[in-house]
Write a protein that holds these residues in place. Structure first.
Motif, PDB file in Angstrom:
ATOM      1  N   THR A 305      28.306  49.468  41.306  1.00 43.68           N
ATOM      2  CA  THR A 305      28.701  48.503  40.277  1.00 43.68           C
ATOM      3  C   THR A 305      29.246  49.228  39.043  1.00 43.68           C
ATOM      4  N   GLY A 306      28.759  50.426  38.784  1.00 46.65           N
ATOM      5  CA  GLY A 306      29.304  51.220  37.683  1.00 46.65           C
ATOM      6  C   GLY A 306      30.738  51.637  37.954  1.00 46.65           C
ATOM      7  N   PHE A 307      31.033  52.034  39.209  1.00 42.42           N
ATOM      8  CA  PHE A 307      32.410  52.351  39.590  1.00 42.42           C
ATOM      9  C   PHE A 307      33.315  51.141  39.384  1.00 42.42           C
ATOM     10  N   PHE A 308      32.808  49.978  39.778  1.00 40.60           N
ATOM     11  CA  PHE A 308      33.617  48.762  39.691  1.00 40.60           C
ATOM     12  C   PHE A 308      33.873  48.401  38.229  1.00 40.60           C
ATOM     13  N   ARG A 309      32.851  48.520  37.408  1.00 42.85           N
ATOM     14  CA  ARG A 309      33.025  48.248  35.972  1.00 42.85           C
ATOM     15  C   ARG A 309      34.053  49.211  35.373  1.00 42.85           C
ATOM     16  N   GLN A 310      34.008  50.464  35.785  1.00 39.73           N
ATOM     17  CA  GLN A 310      34.959  51.453  35.279  1.00 39.73           C
ATOM     18  C   GLN A 310      36.383  51.096  35.701  1.00 39.73           C
ATOM     19  N   TYR A 311      36.538  50.636  36.930  1.00 40.96           N
ATOM     20  CA  TYR A 311      37.863  50.219  37.417  1.00 40.96           C
ATOM     21  C   TYR A 311      38.417  49.093  36.548  1.00 40.96           C
ATOM     22  N   ILE A 312      37.559  48.128  36.224  1.00 39.87           N
ATOM     23  CA  ILE A 312      37.993  46.984  35.410  1.00 39.87           C
ATOM     24  C   ILE A 312      38.313  47.427  33.984  1.00 39.87           C
ATOM     25  N   GLU A 313      37.437  48.235  33.400  1.00 36.67           N
ATOM     26  CA  GLU A 313      37.629  48.654  32.011  1.00 36.67           C
ATOM     27  C   GLU A 313      38.890  49.500  31.827  1.00 36.67           C
ATOM     28  N   ASN A 314      39.287  50.226  32.861  1.00 36.08           N
ATOM     29  CA  ASN A 314      40.457  51.102  32.763  1.00 36.08           C
ATOM     30  C   ASN A 314      41.728  50.468  33.326  1.00 36.08           C
ATOM     31  N   GLY A 315      41.623  49.241  33.849  1.00 33.12           N
ATOM     32  CA  GLY A 315      42.759  48.612  34.504  1.00 33.12           C
ATOM     33  C   GLY A 315      43.816  48.126  33.523  1.00 33.12           C
ATOM     34  N   THR A 316      45.075  48.246  33.925  1.00 33.31           N
ATOM     35  CA  THR A 316      46.171  47.680  33.137  1.00 33.31           C
ATOM     36  C   THR A 316      46.175  46.167  33.339  1.00 33.31           C
ATOM     37  N   PRO A 317      46.847  45.404  32.471  1.00 34.10           N
ATOM     38  CA  PRO A 317      46.928  43.952  32.685  1.00 34.10           C
ATOM     39  C   PRO A 317      47.482  43.593  34.070  1.00 34.10           C
ATOM     40  N   GLU A 318      48.457  44.364  34.544  1.00 30.56           N
ATOM     41  CA  GLU A 318      49.031  44.087  35.869  1.00 30.56           C
ATOM     42  C   GLU A 318      47.999  44.341  36.967  1.00 30.56           C
ATOM     43  N   GLU A 319      47.242  45.421  36.843  1.00 29.30           N
ATOM     44  CA  GLU A 319      46.216  45.735  37.849  1.00 29.30           C
ATOM     45  C   GLU A 319      45.098  44.703  37.839  1.00 29.30           C
ATOM     46  N   LEU A 320      44.728  44.231  36.652  1.00 27.00           N
ATOM     47  CA  LEU A 320      43.662  43.240  36.562  1.00 27.00           C
ATOM     48  C   LEU A 320      44.106  41.898  37.119  1.00 27.00           C
ATOM     49  N   MET A 321      45.363  41.530  36.879  1.00 23.96           N
ATOM     50  CA  MET A 321      45.881  40.294  37.462  1.00 23.96           C
ATOM     51  C   MET A 321      45.875  40.384  38.985  1.00 23.96           C
ATOM     52  N   GLN A 322      46.287  41.532  39.505  1.00 19.44           N
ATOM     53  CA  GLN A 322      46.295  41.733  40.955  1.00 19.44           C
ATOM     54  C   GLN A 322      44.878  41.681  41.517  1.00 19.44           C
ATOM     55  N   LEU A 323      43.918  42.250  40.788  1.00 12.57           N
ATOM     56  CA  LEU A 323      42.522  42.206  41.216  1.00 12.57           C
ATOM     57  C   LEU A 323      42.025  40.769  41.309  1.00 12.57           C
ATOM     58  N   ILE A 324      42.312  39.961  40.293  1.00 11.37           N
ATOM     59  CA  ILE A 324      41.857  38.575  40.298  1.00 11.37           C
ATOM     60  C   ILE A 324      42.508  37.797  41.438  1.00 11.37           C
ATOM     61  N   GLN A 325      43.791  38.043  41.685  1.00  7.21           N
ATOM     62  CA  GLN A 325      44.464  37.367  42.798  1.00  7.21           C
ATOM     63  C   GLN A 325      43.819  37.743  44.126  1.00  7.21           C
ATOM     64  N   PHE A 326      43.438  39.003  44.271  1.00 10.50           N
ATOM     65  CA  PHE A 326      42.738  39.450  45.476  1.00 10.50           C
ATOM     66  C   PHE A 326      41.355  38.812  45.569  1.00 10.50           C
ATOM     67  N   TRP A 327      40.689  38.693  44.440  1.00 14.09           N
ATOM     68  CA  TRP A 327      39.298  38.256  44.364  1.00 14.09           C
ATOM     69  C   TRP A 327      39.161  36.754  44.639  1.00 14.09           C
ATOM     70  N   VAL A 328      39.998  35.937  44.001  1.00 13.94           N
ATOM     71  CA  VAL A 328      39.819  34.482  44.090  1.00 13.94           C
ATOM     72  C   VAL A 328      41.014  33.746  44.685  1.00 13.94           C
ATOM     73  N   GLY A 329      42.110  34.462  44.967  1.00 12.01           N
ATOM     74  CA  GLY A 329      43.235  33.814  45.628  1.00 12.01           C
ATOM     75  C   GLY A 329      44.394  33.476  44.721  1.00 12.01           C
ATOM     76  N   TRP A 330      44.181  33.529  43.407  1.00 13.53           N
ATOM     77  CA  TRP A 330      45.278  33.310  42.461  1.00 13.53           C
ATOM     78  C   TRP A 330      44.912  33.921  41.110  1.00 13.53           C
ATOM     79  N   GLY A 331      45.846  33.891  40.174  1.00 12.71           N
ATOM     80  CA  GLY A 331      45.646  34.579  38.910  1.00 12.71           C
ATOM     81  C   GLY A 331      44.996  33.753  37.837  1.00 12.71           C
ATOM     82  N   ILE A 332      44.134  32.814  38.202  1.00 12.91           N
ATOM     83  CA  ILE A 332      43.420  31.992  37.223  1.00 12.91           C
ATOM     84  C   ILE A 332      41.946  32.333  37.309  1.00 12.91           C
ATOM     85  N   LEU A 333      41.332  32.681  36.175  1.00  6.25           N
ATOM     86  CA  LEU A 333      39.922  33.068  36.170  1.00  6.25           C
ATOM     87  C   LEU A 333      39.019  31.859  36.359  1.00  6.25           C
TER      88      LEU A 333
END
Length: 387
Positions: A305-333
């Motif tokens: 979970t620490g690795f995952f938090r680090q990934y999020i904290e260091n992610g660019t806006p584009e990377e975070l949007m892509q993560l959310i799309q992967f996570w929930v299916g679209w770019g809406i939190l």
């Protein structure tokens, strides 16, 4: 009728759009569901044809409750509905793989982010495809799905129904470099060569505009730009308006024009910050009195979970949007995002219906974790049902 009056006076535009949407949905919530079918065993092109067939139906009430059947099986819940609408939106935004014009991908919109303009394809226009696109946009809005982002603001008055000859058109709104080159020539201060005059005049005459002279240079530059962006796309916008009218959404932007910014949000405004994700995460629960949770030690749980938090904290806006799309299916939190550790997966995977990301506990370094998560997240390009 009180709720219908509220959306026109509610000061918060997002809240006003929500009230309008709920009014349309509540009118038909007791009627039978509108059922969309998609067979994941078929090729992406075949699934896209199923979508187009679904939205070509002119007699549909798009506010009806939506259910999705996958492969002819029983109906699934809201997660699959989100998947379906996300798949529809991605095809509107990034194009269909259907070979409609002897090319790899059929694009309905072209241009730069926040300056997208409808394609000038005669085939798409003559086939009434932009009306279908309007239905897709309106339908996704009604059911809380993702929206088309990045549309040029130069079209907003036309979409509302106001023909504005003085619409503000920027050079970025024109995706045709041959046209922008000519506009830049006219906007410059230097004298035009004979060849440059010929280039300008050939285009001007083709568009029923006068040839360039010393007095009309600036006016001609704006007229060419206006025609390139607006004039050549008025019919496409009319078709999109008809599609929005079919869904009932056109009324919202006609009666309260400010809500068009909610219906067509700017891509640059859809920025996701690390805190926005971290505040919604439900982390694996670890009982401090128990050295082992779910088959994983406290040390492993905190490490991954620490690795995952680090990934999020260091992610660019584009990377975070892509993560959310992967996570929930679209770019809406969503309200909550769930994280699980798993020994059953070799790579990070997402159960989008449950808004859950599963992380393998095998990683000993952040570098290996980052590499696998980055590869997994990029799989959103594969399309619906493949994540």
């Amino acid at each position: 009728m009180q709720i219908f009056a509220d959306w026109r006076t509610e000061p918060d535009l997002n809240r006003a759009a929500y009230i309008f949407r709920r009014f349309l949905l509540q009118e038909v919530e007791d009627q039978p569901d509108l059922v969309a079918k998609m067979d994941l065993r078929k090729s992406p092109e075949e699934r896209e044809r199923e979508i187009l067939t679904f939205y070509k139906n002119p007699m549909t009430n798009w506010a009806l409750p939506l259910s999705v059947l996958l492969g002819g099986d029983s109906a699934f819940g809201d997660g699959v509905k989100r998947h379906f609408l996300s798949f529809v939106k991605s095809r509107v935004q990034y194009g269909f793989g259907l070979n409609l014009e002897n090319c790899d991908k059929t694009l309905f919109f072209n241009g730069q982010e926040d300056h997208l303009v409808p394609s000038t394809s005669r085939l798409l226009l003559d086939s009434d495809f932009f009306r279908v696109i309007g239905r897709m946009i309106g339908h996704s809005f009604l059911h809380g799905g993702p929206l088309l982002t990045g549309l040029s603001h130069s079209f907003f008055n036309l979409l509302i129904g106001q023909k504005d000859e003085l619409a503000v058109v920027e050079l970025k709104d024109c995706p045709d470099t041959d046209v922008t080159d000519i506009v830049l020539l006219l906007q410059g201060s230097g004298n035009l060569t004979e060849d440059e005059c010929d280039q300008v005049n050939n285009l001007a005459i083709n568009w029923d505009l006068p040839p360039v002279n010393e007095n009309n240079r600036k006016w001609l530059a704006q007229s060419i730009l206006y025609h390139a962006v607006i004039g050549r796309r008025e019919k496409q916008i009319r078709q999109i308006r008809l599609g929005l009218k079919d869904t009932g959404v056109l009324r919202m932007i006609k009666e309260r024009p400010a809500l068009i910014d909610v219906l067509f949000p700017r891509a640059s405004a859809q920025v996701i910050e690390p805190e926005m994700i971290l505040d919604r995460i439900v982390w694996p629960t670890v009982d401090s009195d128990d050295e082992d949770y779910g088959g994983f030690s406290l040390e492993d749980t905190f490490k991954i979970t620490g690795f995952f938090r680090q990934y999020i904290e260091n992610g660019t806006p584009e990377e975070l949007m892509q993560l959310i799309q992967f996570w929930v299916g679209w770019g809406i939190l969503p309200q909550n995002l769930y994280v699980e550790l798993s020994s059953d997966v070799a790579m990070p995977t997402a159960s989008t219906c449950r808004e859950t990301i599963k992380l393998p506990a095998k990683y000993s370094t952040y570098e290996s974790f980052h590499k696998d998560l980055k590869a997994a997240v990029s799989s959103i390009e594969s399309g619906f049902g493949l994540v």
